[in-house]
Design an enzyme around this catalytic site. Sequence first.
Site, PDB file in Angstrom:
ATOM      1  N   ARG A 175      22.169  62.071  -9.678  1.00 21.89           N
ATOM      2  CA  ARG A 175      23.395  62.915  -9.062  1.00 21.89           C
ATOM      3  C   ARG A 175      24.595  62.400  -9.496  1.00 21.89           C
ATOM      4  NH1 ARG A 175      23.860  60.992  -2.605  1.00 21.89           N
ATOM      5  NH2 ARG A 175      24.169  58.599  -3.131  1.00 21.89           N
ATOM      6  N   HIS A 206      17.989  66.593  -1.558  1.00 21.72           N
ATOM      7  CA  HIS A 206      18.975  65.792  -0.076  1.00 21.72           C
ATOM      8  C   HIS A 206      19.769  67.203   0.400  1.00 21.72           C
ATOM      9  CE1 HIS A 206      21.269  63.410   2.344  1.00 21.72           C
ATOM     10  NE2 HIS A 206      20.771  62.658   1.876  1.00 21.72           N
ATOM     11  N   GLU A 230      15.415  67.212   4.103  1.00 26.12           N
ATOM     12  CA  GLU A 230      15.216  66.601   2.486  1.00 26.12           C
ATOM     13  C   GLU A 230      13.811  66.777   2.128  1.00 26.12           C
ATOM     14  OE1 GLU A 230      17.322  63.300   2.399  1.00 26.12           O
ATOM     15  OE2 GLU A 230      18.588  63.640   3.914  1.00 26.12           O
TER      16      GLU A 230
HETATM   17  O1  TA6 Z   1      18.476  60.833   3.501  1.00 27.65           O
HETATM   18  C1  TA6 Z   1      19.279  59.926   4.359  1.00 27.65           C
HETATM   19  C2  TA6 Z   1      20.179  58.943   3.778  1.00 27.65           C
HETATM   20  O2  TA6 Z   1      19.235  58.210   3.030  1.00 27.65           O
HETATM   21  C3  TA6 Z   1      21.027  58.308   5.013  1.00 27.65           C
HETATM   22  O3  TA6 Z   1      20.552  56.979   5.052  1.00 27.65           O
HETATM   23  C4  TA6 Z   1      22.346  58.231   4.478  1.00 27.65           C
HETATM   24  O4  TA6 Z   1      22.453  57.087   3.490  1.00 27.65           O
HETATM   25  C5  TA6 Z   1      22.229  59.545   3.471  1.00 27.65           C
HETATM   26  O5  TA6 Z   1      21.144  59.545   2.963  1.00 27.65           O
HETATM   27  C6  TA6 Z   1      23.530  59.738   2.660  1.00 27.65           C
HETATM   28  O6  TA6 Z   1      23.301  58.859   1.522  1.00 27.65           O
HETATM   29  P1  TA6 Z   1      24.467  58.940   0.533  1.00 27.65           P
HETATM   30  O7  TA6 Z   1      24.120  57.902  -0.613  1.00 27.65           O
HETATM   31  O8  TA6 Z   1      24.629  60.137  -0.098  1.00 27.65           O
HETATM   32  O9  TA6 Z   1      25.864  58.523   1.331  1.00 27.65           O
END
Ligand code: TA6
Length: 298
Positions: free
Chosen positions: A97, A165, A269
């Site tokens: 990403r 996500h 997600e």
């Molecule tokens: O998908 C949920 C998650 O794993 C949370 O724990 C939080 O870290 C979110 O992803 C966002 O992660 P990022 O690395 O995009 O800030």
Amino acid sequence: MSHNIEQLQRHEIPNRVRFVPGNGDLTKTVVTTNTSAAEIYLHGSHVTGFQKNGESPLLFMSDKSLFAPGKAIRGGVPICFPWFGSREGLPAHGFARVMAWELVATTALPDGGVCVRFRLPENAGGANAFLGKVDFIVTVNDALTMELHVTNPVAEPLIFEECLHAYFSVGDINDIAITGLKGAHYLDKTDNNARKLETGDAIKIVSETDRVYLDTTGAVEIHDAKLRRIIRVEKGGSASTVVWNPWIAKARAMADFGDEEFRGMVCVEAGNVGQNQITLASGKSSALKVKLSSPPLK
Ligand code: TA6
């Protein structure tokens, strides 16, 4: 890798697909169909927008998102690959990403929709190079369909996690209900990854929520009472579903997320993470597929 817009513009389709400088001067794909519009950055092959004509945006984008090489875009649909979550000294949720993808093809579909195919550069990931071939295919019509295809060309099996996500825009976090996960077990990341059983017909978000549902393949729906719509997340080739809202403290702690933005978003997600990670045998392929639609809430 910066993209040569002139080269990309050879793939443009009049009234359907164009390539323009986006935020942070990152190249953006702008897709227009008879019934909808979408935007996809080549950075991360990141869908940052999808909207049906006459409706409010389906995807949430943070007003504070960064748009820079090596940095994740906050909102839309980040592609978490080839791992999910944090790894010491490595980018959270993998490197896919935060790097530039290549454009493979653009296609105008007979139904008036558009399909755009992107490819992760070969051996992406430097020291952690992923040896598989990875394509991301986005189909835009009155729904948004995304597919992450991985092929293993090497003799050894490839082991990876993957997750689309998706950040969804909701009218008010207090007025939504998430259905489709009853009976699934989940790891509660707000409670030391405790393994729990989802017993509710509908999940309400009333505090920080960060749950990895495992061995669940069904569709999930976000019932939005304020926007009078259902966001339907149908999936194929996916055994994990993650539900996340940072709530107040985590929202304040994220520099690329507004303090109050948690009130207008929720993540649902689809992927294969943790014990659902993929082991792809030599010569085999996998496909993670997500279809997003938004029927009215009657
Ligand atoms: O998908 C949920 C998650 O794993 C949370 O724990 C939080 O870290 C979110 O992803 C966002 O992660 P990022 O690395 O995009 O800030």
